[in-house]
Design an enzyme around this catalytic site. Structure first.
Site, PDB file in Angstrom:
ATOM      1  CB  VAL A  65      -0.936   0.055   1.232  1.00 22.92           C
ATOM      2  CG1 VAL A  65      -1.979  -1.019   1.160  1.00 22.92           C
ATOM      3  CG2 VAL A  65      -0.149  -0.019   2.513  1.00 22.92           C
ATOM      4  CB  CYS A  66       2.373   3.150  -1.803  1.00 20.68           C
ATOM      5  SG  CYS A  66       1.824   2.075  -3.108  1.00 20.68           S
ATOM      6  CB  THR A  67       0.625   8.026  -0.315  1.00 22.71           C
ATOM      7  OG1 THR A  67      -0.292   7.430   0.608  1.00 22.71           O
ATOM      8  CG2 THR A  67       0.091   9.376  -0.756  1.00 22.71           C
TER       9      THR A  67
END
Ligand SMILES: *[C@@H]1O[C@H](CO)[C@@H](O)[C@H](O)[C@H]1NC(C)=O
Ligand SMILES: *[C@@H]1O[C@H](CO)[C@@H](O)[C@H](O)[C@H]1NC(C)=O
Ligand SMILES: *[C@@H]1O[C@H](CO)[C@@H](O)[C@H](O)[C@H]1NC(C)=O
Ligand SMILES: *[C@@H]1O[C@H](CO)[C@@H](O)[C@H](O)[C@H]1NC(C)=O
Length: 386
Positions: free
Chosen positions: A142-144
């Site tokens: 998961v990331c931004t």
């Protein structure tokens, strides 16, 4: 002949883990400031640099990186095995890694298949485990990511990356352990041809796809997972079953970083290449206004979102939800990040963007300078990694 059903079950189990990883408590941290350059108790260190020589045969390219990191790879693999055991205690998943996954390497495209073989032979980690390693990242992060344009028209591209946290305490603790094991594997890599930099990337040692990179003075690129069940992981299952006409997402990212030479050509490849699973590509160019979020189904790009500075859109930001939909309320990393960006205003800099991102690793790239910098963070348990 690959025992296909077993492999399908295996992949599905990880997909389930991946989906459950989304259910995390709401994130409410206030905007931070004054933390750049990084220091203090949460700063664990700079990331070390390696060179990968693309003129070498693929099975020799990773020797330096892996020679340095093999102990950490073994330790990481053990953590993934423990996670698999906790999840399916019968040991069946682990059997698959040892017996079935090695066969999968033959189905992967060149040069990835050869690089994976080379990594296995140098690390002493089994071929099945290295394949596991590569699949695991593909479905599990998961990331931004964001690209912002400052008042002078410079583009800043930033990303953080982490693994999901789980609802169950035991799984949560184990996913926490995996995050800890990942930290020593984070490396910066300078990929060179004819002794010239082609692109630079922050990556995990042992992983041949790319999630983050810069083609200096041309473009910057990051990939985020897009979790959808409609058509989602079916492509990976089809691959195992023998229908292999889509590309692995992180292999496409790697190919684009390695072989595309402009924002426009990178954008076309990322928009139009058939994929095994949906993904988000966040691409920045080298001219004002050149940045976009490409939301991919397996076959095409949906509703691309571009910078539009005149109309107030001076940044684009992507977590793991479609930009035209509300994020899952339990996992809304987008609203707080946008709130902080809006407070920052276009007087944005690497320093202000850095404050947004607190995670396993954060990478900051500036295309005009050709720079890539990464930081590893310590985030105490229980941790809100974004
Ligand atoms: C998490 O797991 C590790 C290793 O299994 C164990 O040593 C540690 O005590 C656990 N932490 C918590 C808070 O349960
Ligand atoms: C590659 O370039 C570096 C400096 O950029 C130089 O020190 C080195 O000698 C070069 N190596 C070869 C094989 O040309
Ligand atoms: C990039 O292009 C070269 C030359 O066509 C090719 O040999 C290489 O495999 C490509 N790299 C990737 C990662 O696809
Ligand atoms: C941030 O600003 C944009 C553009 O003005 C606006 O659409 C968005 O709703 C704002 N978001 C937050 C969380 O303030």
């Amino acid at each position: 002949m690959i025992p296909k059903l077993n492999l399908c079950c295996f992949i599905l189990s990880f997909v389930f883990l991946c989906l459950s990883a989304q259910y995390v408590p709401p994130y409410t941290e206030e905007c931070r400031s004054g933390m750049y350059p990084p220091n203090g108790p949460t700063f664990e260190g700079d990331v070390s640099w390696y060179t990968v020589n693309l003129d070498l045969p693929p099975n020799k390219r990773w020797t330096d990186v892996i020679t340095d990191k093999k102990k950490d790879m073994v330790s990481m693999i053990q953590a993934i095995r423990d996670l698999a055991d906790a999840f399916v205690p019968s040991g069946k998943l682990i059997d698959l890694v040892d017996k079935d996954l090695p066969l999968m390497v033959d189905t992967l495209p060149y040069p990835f298949n050869e690089e994976i073989r080379g990594i296995a032979s140098v690390s002493g980690v089994s071929l099945g485990e290295v394949v596991l390693f590569n699949i695991f990242y593909e479905v599990f992060t998961v990331c931004t990511s964001l690209v912002a344009e400052d008042v002078n028209g410079n583009l800043i591209h930033a990303r953080n990356l982490d693994f999901g946290l789980f609802m169950g305490w035991d799984l949560k603790n184990r996913s926490w352990i995996i995050t800890e094991k990942l930290k020593p594997l984070v490396v910066n890599i300078d990929f060179r041809r004819n002794n010239q930099t082609v692109f630079k990337s922050t990556n995990f040692a042992g992983y041949v796809g790319m999630l983050t990179g810069i083609h200096p003075h041309s473009f910057t690129l990051t990939m985020n997972e897009r979790f959808t069940l409609d058509g989602g992981y079916i492509g990976i299952l089809e691959w195992i079953l023998g229908k292999r006409d889509g590309m692995w997402m992180s292999f496409l990212t790697r190919s684009v970083l390695e072989n595309a030479t402009s924002y426009e050509s990178a954008k076309a490849l990322l928009s139009d290449t058939k994929l095994l699973a949906p993904a988000y590509f966040i691409l920045g160019g080298n001219q004002p206004g050149q940045a976009c979020i490409i939301t991919r189904s397996r076959t095409h790009s949906i509703s691309p979102l571009e910078l539009d500075v005149k109309n107030g859109r001076w940044y684009v930001l992507e977590t793991n939800y479609d930009h035209w939909k509300e994020p899952l309320f339990l996992d809304d990393r987008r609203t707080p990040a946008m709130k902080c960006m809006n407070q920052t205003t276009q007087a944005v800099s690497v320093a202000t963007v850095h404050h947004l991102l607190l995670t396993t690793y954060t990478t900051l790239m500036e295309v005009s300078k050709g720079t890539l910098e990464s930081y590893i963070r310590d985030c105490p348990n229980p941790c809100m990694p974004w």
